[in-house]
Design an enzyme around this catalytic site. Structure first.
Site: not given
Ligand code: MEV
Length: 438
Positions: A85, A280, A296, A393
């Site tokens: 990513e 995430k 793992d 991003h």
């Molecule tokens: C993207 O891979 C992860 C985010 O969505 C985490 C978040 O929203 O805190 C940017």
């Protein structure tokens, strides 16, 4: 058209590839060429990869990046990250640099206990089962001595075995709930081998236990397996600084930033929809290091998310507070990791990654990985609560879009420059590229 095949695993690698490309691809030669491109020309290295799993037809590459300038307990680290990513490594590096100037990360391992269970069915008097367990417990330990000898010598091994009555949940269901210390090994094989031996001894010894009736002697072992839920294999990482030191530019004061940041974390603590995305982001950092160090990541993911739900509602893994003018941001997370065994001594890149991290112990790796998670979370929340996530991003994503349109080096350079002052969208990149090409 898909078709079935018998004995696929027994075919040679090239025969497997022939079958795959003939069955699935309109351009078999092209497919074969792509598979070969990812194949290593060093036969020995390729064979190593072939033998990690079954039915290997090629290798699947992920970029291995590095995030330098991580100051952890006053020691500098460059952290290896395997991830596809865009912007994760850049965000980690930025967060590392930000905290480098503010005292770095402080970490501690809280506990290192892992759990395994023998799940079994027993039909009979619970008191008799308890008496049997008391009698057989030393024999269980004794029966695994061949497996545990080396681990025990180094200070690890089986910590305790408990008999757990689970009949409220399922009729006749009981467990041997076993705790382990596996030191620098993740310990899955060690734990599972011990458990399978416990199960065997437990079942056999029951046959000769005088107090048991014939039905009671017939203990049914359902399964013996480690748990990837490791709430007592816990590490903590933290950053803190004076609120006024948080500001890097004049667009937002330290106070305003700290306040908004804490609000964002509070939301993730109470709102599961947000908590999942928040976590995430943490796992973006954690998985990348877990993968780079040959651990793992599925086990880590499963354990971490279970931990995030431990109070009955899925919640944030990180926390933030402002106390007496000091901003504090921390994470407490369960991580069962190894720096010996498994892929760690086999995969050449994993060996390099571990050497880059000064050949850490499992405890040290837990701390580094927790820091990667916290740093990633800090970077995400910082963007989300200030500029928004898309600005950074999409800038990082620009290269993916340019590659998709097969931009050459000079086009990439011109458009990277152009998009320093323009908003990146898929369409905007296409238009700019077309204009350049015209
Ligand atoms: C993207 O891979 C992860 C985010 O969505 C985490 C978040 O929203 O805190 C940017």
């Amino acid at each position: 058209m898909s078709k079935t095949i018998a004995g696929f695993s027994k075919l040679s690698k090239s025969k497997k590839i022939d079958w795959i490309v003939d069955t699935y691809f309109s351009n078999a030669e092209d497919a074969k060429r792509i598979l070969k491109q990812y194949w290593n020309s060093n036969d020995k290295l390729q064979q190593l990869h072939d033998e990690f799993i079954e039915n290997t037809i090629t290798n699947y590459y992920l970029p291995l990046g590095v995030a330098p300038n991580f100051l952890i307990n006053n020691k500098l680290h460059t952290i290896p990250m395997a991830i596809e990513e865009s912007s994760v490594v850049a965000a980690a590096s930025k967060a590392a640099k930000f905290w480098l100037d503010r005292g770095g990360f402080k970490t501690e391992v809280i506990s290192t206990t892992k759990i395994g269970q023998v799940h079994f069915m027993y039909k009979g008097d619970v008191e008799k089962l308890k008496a049997f367990f008391k009698q057989v417990k030393p024999k269980l330990i004794e029966a695994t001595e061949a497996i545990t000898k080396n681990m025990t010598k180094r200070g690890g091994g089986v910590l305790d075995i408990e008999l757990r009555d689970k009949t409220v949940d399922i009729e006749n269901y009981f467990q041997l709930h076993v705790s382990f210390e596996t030191l620098d090994a993740m310990g899955a094989n060690f734990i599972n081998s011990c458990l399978e031996q416990f199960a065997k001894t437990f079942k056999t010894e029951a046959l000769t236990f005088d107090l048991f009736s014939e039905t009671e002697k017939d203990i049914e072992i359902v399964m013996s397996i480690l748990s990837n839920y490791v709430p007592d294999c816990l590490v903590r990482a933290e950053v803190s600084c004076k609120v006024e030191d948080l500001s890097e530019d004049k667009t937002i004061s330290g106070e305003a930033f700290a306040h908004k940041f804490v609000q964002a974390v509070n939301i993730a603590e109470v709102e599961p929809y947000r908590a999942v995305t928040h976590n995430k982001g943490i796992m973006n950092g954690i998985d990348a290091v877990v993968l780079a160090t040959g651990n793992d990541f599925r086990a880590v993911e499963a354990g971490v998310h279970a931990y995030a739900s431990r109070n009955g509602r899925y919640s944030s893994l990180s926390h933030a507070a402002i106390e007496n003018g000091v901003f504090k941001f921390w994470i407490e997370i369960p991580l069962a990791l190894g720096t010996v065994g498994g892929l760690t001594g086999l995969h050449p890149l994993v060996k390099l990654a571990l050497e880059m991290l000064h050949k850490p112990t499992a405890k040290e790796l837990m701390q580094i990985v927790a820091v990667a998670g916290l740093a990633q979370n800090f970077a995400a929340l910082r963007s989300l609560t200030t500029t928004g996530i898309q600005q950074g991003h999409m800038k990082m994503h620009l290269m993916n879009i340019l590659n998709q349109f097969e931009a050459n080096a000079s086009e990439k350079q011109a458009l990277t420059e152009h998009f320093k002052t323009h908003t990146v969208t898929h369409n905007a990149v296409l238009e700019a590229l077309n204009a350049l090409r015209a």
